[in-house]
Write a protein that holds these residues in place. Sequence first.
Motif, PDB file in Angstrom:
ATOM      1  N   GLY A 122     -52.306 -22.321 -20.846  1.00  0.00           N
ATOM      2  CA  GLY A 122     -52.819 -21.153 -21.326  1.00  0.00           C
ATOM      3  C   GLY A 122     -53.925 -20.928 -20.498  1.00  0.00           C
ATOM      4  O   GLY A 122     -54.014 -21.475 -19.168  1.00  0.00           O
ATOM      5  N   THR A 123     -54.571 -19.594 -20.694  1.00  0.00           N
ATOM      6  CA  THR A 123     -55.521 -19.030 -19.674  1.00  0.00           C
ATOM      7  C   THR A 123     -56.994 -19.321 -20.121  1.00  0.00           C
ATOM      8  O   THR A 123     -57.329 -19.301 -21.005  1.00  0.00           O
TER       9      THR A 123
ATOM     10  N   ASP B 297     -65.969 -17.954 -22.679  1.00  0.00           N
ATOM     11  CA  ASP B 297     -65.993 -16.575 -22.501  1.00  0.00           C
ATOM     12  C   ASP B 297     -67.151 -15.807 -23.612  1.00  0.00           C
ATOM     13  O   ASP B 297     -67.137 -14.502 -22.934  1.00  0.00           O
TER      14      ASP B 297
ATOM     15  N   THR C  83     -63.505 -22.056 -13.680  1.00  0.00           N
ATOM     16  CA  THR C  83     -62.941 -21.577 -14.958  1.00  0.00           C
ATOM     17  C   THR C  83     -62.569 -22.740 -15.709  1.00  0.00           C
ATOM     18  O   THR C  83     -62.210 -23.985 -15.432  1.00  0.00           O
TER      19      THR C  83
ATOM     20  N   SER D 256     -61.311 -19.346 -19.028  1.00  0.00           N
ATOM     21  CA  SER D 256     -62.177 -18.451 -18.981  1.00  0.00           C
ATOM     22  C   SER D 256     -63.141 -18.856 -17.895  1.00  0.00           C
ATOM     23  O   SER D 256     -63.418 -19.922 -17.687  1.00  0.00           O
TER      24      SER D 256
END
Length: 525
Positions: free
Chosen positions: A16-17, A358, A401, A19
């Motif tokens: 996944g991405t 995030d 991140t 933050s």
Amino acid sequence: MAAHDDVTATVTVGGGTGSPISPMIYGAMIEHFGRTVAPGIWDQDRDIPRSDTKAAVTAMGVRALRYPGGCFSDTYHWRDGVGPKSERKLVEENFWTTVTQRIGGFGTSSSFASTPEGVAQLIGPPEPNLLGTDEFLQYCLDVDAEPFLVVNIGTGTPEEAADWVRYTNIDRHSPRPVTWWSIGNETWGTHEFGHSEPDVYGRRIVEFATAMRAVDPTIKLVGVGLPVHPSGGVLFDEEAGGMVRHTARAWNEAVLREAAAHIDLLSVHWYFPGMIERPLESLDDLRQLTTSPQLLDEIFTATTAMVDEVAGTEHRIDLSFDEWNRMVVFDDHLSTNHPLGNAAFFAGVYNAMLEHADRIPIAILSHLVNCLAPIQTSDDRLFVTVSYLVAQLYERHGRGTTVPTSVSGPEMAVPAFEGLQESLFLSPMVKNGRTAQVITAAAARDGDTASVFIVNAEPEAAQRVRVEGLEDGPVRLRWIDGPDVWSQNDLDHPDTLRLREATAEVEDGVVVVTVPPAGVLVVTR
């Protein structure tokens, strides 16, 4: 890679991405409270910072400092702490002196003092204002921390707050400008001089924000909120004489209706378990503590969802998690020590913050020195607690991140606390048993370096954990070691708890590691 029959959980990294991680989540608070400033941070005899404390703060990796409180800010006038030292005002009684006398030492007894007046003298001594705005901002420069100031809405005015912004940011009398400002502290509580109904407080935010931004429109502002738990209500027991008259949802909704357009973040505070007024002395006590960050993860989710629902997402308001810690007995406010078995609590909180990176750009451990803090001093000596070592691990490896993680593993039964006394600061969550995960995890990537943080909430046994999704090759394993979960550092034995390191090899994307009881282990390059 060969199977490992003794593996109890699997952590999968990636898929996944992530933050961006704000460095300001590794923050702490300096408040004029008890022994925090003097003798913890400031040598009043020489009128300079303590060099040993400053070195420890730098090594800890504190990236944000909140000042001058906390509750102290409710009666603090910044002009008392600027200008020639010989002309600075000696304040005989501050917030902590008066509030302790007013409500009887929080209704508790202390081994340090037997009367409310005695407690008031300990936590609210006369304030000479040797550490003021300029000294604080220079300290931030010295330790490479972003300053975060709290303005006085209890006995102060919007004009006074605006003049403070002008002093630091426009006229530049101070060593550096200040971006982050909080409009009050815990105004939901009847203990605060700035307390009001939430809609009234919301209108006060508008008054202060308008005055302050007229001086410097680039500043970022924080409003006071309450953490929302999925079960509803507040995190204090009102029937026990608590200080919160509104549910978290009702408070936040009223404040945001009035002031959402004027703030950038909403403040939430969280102390666990609250003043249960007895030590944590059993493994079941530790289970309550080590699994509580999983409740916090739910709180972050529920609070941000509620904020988005009320304020909308066009002007997004994130969370300032600007007071958090373990709190158990009243005397923790004067000095405390965090044993090895508390590592999973502090690491679990950082994991929860990384999971919500995030939405959480600021987090402040309360306090920095003495009181509930990771650094404890006495005379010219100091030692650090396990919370310090955990903070070091995360600041050094939790950069860049986040990387999504998932955990497959066992659950554990968490019995309710036994033998509780009613307290102003008792969370109702501790009165119930629950089920929790044994293993939680978070991960971060900074350039070519990936780090995985694995927390074992079970205090009775180490856990063998399979980590999947890593790049093949050598990795470092870092953890905090000590004789047992109850062991701790002290002035005479400052190295009982230490960071340890070993190496391992990732093969076919997999490595198996052993996470100590109630502990945390980091897998990193």
